[in-house]
Design a protein around this motif. Structure first.
Motif, PDB file in Angstrom:
ATOM      1  N   LEU A 111       0.750  -1.124   0.017  1.00 51.17           N
ATOM      2  CA  LEU A 111      -0.077  -0.233   0.146  1.00 51.17           C
ATOM      3  C   LEU A 111       0.876   1.149   0.001  1.00 51.17           C
ATOM      4  N   ALA A 112       2.002   1.230   0.651  1.00 51.95           N
ATOM      5  CA  ALA A 112       2.997   2.312   0.757  1.00 51.95           C
ATOM      6  C   ALA A 112       3.565   2.710  -0.589  1.00 51.95           C
ATOM      7  N   VAL A 113       4.064   1.651  -1.388  1.00 49.01           N
ATOM      8  CA  VAL A 113       4.666   1.615  -2.450  1.00 49.01           C
ATOM      9  C   VAL A 113       3.655   2.221  -3.540  1.00 49.01           C
ATOM     10  N   LYS A 114       2.351   1.727  -3.449  1.00 45.86           N
ATOM     11  CA  LYS A 114       1.541   2.116  -4.410  1.00 45.86           C
ATOM     12  C   LYS A 114       0.890   3.511  -4.327  1.00 45.86           C
ATOM     13  N   GLY A 115       0.859   3.987  -2.974  1.00 49.80           N
ATOM     14  CA  GLY A 115       0.413   5.277  -2.514  1.00 49.80           C
ATOM     15  C   GLY A 115       1.426   6.134  -3.264  1.00 49.80           C
ATOM     16  N   THR A 116       2.856   5.831  -2.714  1.00 52.37           N
ATOM     17  CA  THR A 116       3.757   6.836  -3.468  1.00 52.37           C
ATOM     18  C   THR A 116       3.914   6.921  -4.748  1.00 52.37           C
ATOM     19  N   ALA A 117       3.708   5.918  -5.494  1.00 52.25           N
ATOM     20  CA  ALA A 117       3.850   5.799  -6.916  1.00 52.25           C
ATOM     21  C   ALA A 117       2.859   6.727  -7.525  1.00 52.25           C
ATOM     22  N   VAL A 258      -6.347  10.997 -14.955  1.00 55.67           N
ATOM     23  CA  VAL A 258      -7.901  10.711 -14.845  1.00 55.67           C
ATOM     24  C   VAL A 258      -8.355   9.327 -14.906  1.00 55.67           C
ATOM     25  N   ILE A 259      -7.782   8.509 -15.810  1.00 59.38           N
ATOM     26  CA  ILE A 259      -8.272   7.034 -16.022  1.00 59.38           C
ATOM     27  C   ILE A 259      -7.912   6.320 -14.677  1.00 59.38           C
ATOM     28  N   VAL A 260      -6.658   6.429 -14.174  1.00 53.20           N
ATOM     29  CA  VAL A 260      -6.429   5.780 -12.899  1.00 53.20           C
ATOM     30  C   VAL A 260      -7.252   6.091 -11.613  1.00 53.20           C
ATOM     31  N   LEU A 261      -7.530   7.497 -11.584  1.00 51.59           N
ATOM     32  CA  LEU A 261      -8.310   7.818 -10.512  1.00 51.59           C
ATOM     33  C   LEU A 261      -9.717   7.386 -10.705  1.00 51.59           C
ATOM     34  N   ALA A 262     -10.156   7.142 -11.944  1.00 54.22           N
ATOM     35  CA  ALA A 262     -11.734   6.537 -12.249  1.00 54.22           C
ATOM     36  C   ALA A 262     -11.584   5.172 -11.784  1.00 54.22           C
ATOM     37  N   THR A 263     -10.675   4.403 -12.110  1.00 55.11           N
ATOM     38  CA  THR A 263     -10.597   2.980 -12.061  1.00 55.11           C
ATOM     39  C   THR A 263      -9.916   2.680 -10.650  1.00 55.11           C
ATOM     40  N   LEU A 264      -9.689   3.618  -9.801  1.00 53.78           N
ATOM     41  CA  LEU A 264      -8.869   3.065  -8.583  1.00 53.78           C
ATOM     42  C   LEU A 264      -9.537   2.159  -7.657  1.00 53.78           C
ATOM     43  N   ARG A 265     -11.145   2.101  -7.761  1.00 56.57           N
ATOM     44  CA  ARG A 265     -11.864   1.352  -6.873  1.00 56.57           C
ATOM     45  C   ARG A 265     -12.213  -0.066  -7.675  1.00 56.57           C
ATOM     46  N   ARG A 266     -11.534  -0.333  -8.808  1.00 55.75           N
ATOM     47  CA  ARG A 266     -11.945  -1.455  -9.525  1.00 55.75           C
ATOM     48  C   ARG A 266     -11.371  -2.734  -9.537  1.00 55.75           C
ATOM     49  N   GLY A 267     -10.098  -2.551  -8.531  1.00 58.27           N
ATOM     50  CA  GLY A 267      -9.379  -3.732  -8.443  1.00 58.27           C
ATOM     51  C   GLY A 267      -8.130  -3.683  -9.526  1.00 58.27           C
ATOM     52  N   SER A 276     -10.536  -0.946   1.333  1.00 62.82           N
ATOM     53  CA  SER A 276     -11.036  -0.788   2.707  1.00 62.82           C
ATOM     54  C   SER A 276     -10.403   0.045   3.631  1.00 62.82           C
ATOM     55  N   VAL A 277      -8.629  -0.027   3.347  1.00 67.10           N
ATOM     56  CA  VAL A 277      -8.127   0.789   4.290  1.00 67.10           C
ATOM     57  C   VAL A 277      -8.229   2.311   4.076  1.00 67.10           C
ATOM     58  N   LEU A 278      -8.199   2.361   2.764  1.00 66.39           N
ATOM     59  CA  LEU A 278      -8.340   3.828   2.119  1.00 66.39           C
ATOM     60  C   LEU A 278      -9.658   4.360   2.453  1.00 66.39           C
ATOM     61  N   GLU A 280     -11.383   3.804   5.098  1.00 64.89           N
ATOM     62  CA  GLU A 280     -11.226   4.330   6.356  1.00 64.89           C
ATOM     63  C   GLU A 280     -10.361   5.247   6.707  1.00 64.89           C
ATOM     64  N   ARG A 281      -9.291   5.595   6.168  1.00 65.00           N
ATOM     65  CA  ARG A 281      -8.767   6.632   6.150  1.00 65.00           C
ATOM     66  C   ARG A 281      -9.517   7.952   5.791  1.00 65.00           C
ATOM     67  N   LEU A 282      -9.892   7.924   4.793  1.00 65.18           N
ATOM     68  CA  LEU A 282     -10.824   8.929   4.060  1.00 65.18           C
ATOM     69  C   LEU A 282     -12.052   9.103   5.104  1.00 65.18           C
ATOM     70  N   ALA A 283     -12.691   8.411   5.578  1.00 69.81           N
ATOM     71  CA  ALA A 283     -13.728   8.568   6.669  1.00 69.81           C
ATOM     72  C   ALA A 283     -13.216   9.356   7.969  1.00 69.81           C
ATOM     73  N   ARG A 284     -12.048   8.756   8.356  1.00 63.22           N
ATOM     74  CA  ARG A 284     -11.183   9.619   9.481  1.00 63.22           C
ATOM     75  C   ARG A 284     -11.044  11.037   9.028  1.00 63.22           C
ATOM     76  N   TRP A 285     -10.722  11.308   7.973  1.00 62.89           N
ATOM     77  CA  TRP A 285     -10.223  12.653   7.425  1.00 62.89           C
ATOM     78  C   TRP A 285     -11.244  13.598   7.451  1.00 62.89           C
TER      79      TRP A 285
END
Length: 289
Positions: A111-117, A258-267, A276-278, A280-285
């Motif tokens: 998750l850290a590597v993907k988020g950083t990239a 834009v494409i990555v942002l639109a498909t971020l939740r599609r696996g 689910s972690v993302l 949860e973090r967004l809900a906390r924020w």
């Protein structure tokens, strides 16, 4: 308690360790850290010396070095943020490792590597889009050549950041020498690529050589982590290639984001646990706001 532990009178992590074992581990760790820092500094300076050596006229070579460093101002900020992420996550990774929770370590690292990239690429696209205006505003037309190499500079700085984040796995499993070996091989690749490319491509050749070298280092690190138990997921490998869209130009890069942002939740990019972690973090924020 720390002094007692170092004297072998208490627990270190989850294992009783004799004092000589503790000092041997600390000494080995410190030695690899120092050697890694030395090689990283050589990597940092190698392009400058190769440009001076192979850049032809000294004044022209100095001018290329100025353009080279002007292109690194914002990309190095992204690399510094990646280093911060690596330093912040390492204590948590070590805690899970000492508890025997290797799958949790791998999940957090992925998750850290993907988020950083993904985050770094998004940031790079924004900077590249506004770079002509910013460079004209602050520098006039003195660093126009820097704009041409800015996308490549962003790509190799992002890959360097991914290297720093992912190498935490090897520190957790006490294989700290392997990141140093991978980085040393990347430095060798950088010198070789510079030697071959600078006489023909000049400044662009130096930047392309560093991009290739950082790519070599990133691939070698993935191979080493695979050897020691971390089999990178296909989505992580795809995410590691995502920064290359910056080389396509500003408009294609924006469309790709834009494409990555639109498909971020599609696996395609994140698995179910990471989503689910993302969430949860967004809900906390949102709750904090």
């Amino acid at each position: 308690p720390a002094i007692q532990a170092l004297r072998g009178r208490d627990l270190v992590g989850s294992t009783v360790v004799a004092s000589h074992d503790v000092w041997r581990k600390i000494g080995r760790y410190a030695a690899w850290i120092c050697l890694f820092g030395l090689i990283a500094n050589v990597f940092e300076l190698s392009d400058r010396y190769m440009l001076l050596w192979l850049g032809g006229d000294p004044m022209v070579a100095q001018s290329m070095i100025g353009q080279y460093h002007a292109s690194r101002m914002m990309p190095l900020l992204l690399a510094a943020i990646a280093t911060l992420i690596a330093n912040v996550t390492l204590p948590f990774l070590v805690t899970h490792w000492e508890r025997g929770e290797r799958p949790e370590v791998i999940a957090q690292l992925e998750l850290a590597v993907k988020g950083t990239a993904i985050g770094s690429t998004f940031g790079a696209v924004v900077v590249i889009a506004f770079a002509p205006l910013l460079y004209q505003l602050f520098f006039g037309d003195r660093y126009d050549a820097s704009l041409g190499i800015l996308p490549m500079t962003f790509v190799y700085c992002i890959w360097g950041g991914l290297f720093v984040v992912a190498q935490n796995y090897l520190w957790c499993c006490e294989r700290g020498g392997w990141p140093t070996v991978a980085l040393a091989l990347a430095v060798g690749a950088n010198f070789l690529a510079n030697y071959l490319l600078i006489p023909h491509l000049g400044l662009e050749g130096a930047v392309l050589a560093t991009l290739i070298a950082n790519g070599v280092g990133w691939i070698l690190l993935l191979l080493v982590t695979y050897r020691f138990g971390w089999r990178a997921s296909p989505s992580l490998l795809m995410t590691g290639l995502f920064p290359l869209v910056l080389l396509l130009g500003t408009i294609p890069s924006l469309l790709a984001c834009v494409i990555v942002l639109a498909t971020l939740r599609r696996g395609w990019w994140l698995n179910e646990r990471e989503r689910s972690v993302l969430d949860e973090r967004l809900a906390r924020w949102r709750g904090a706001v």
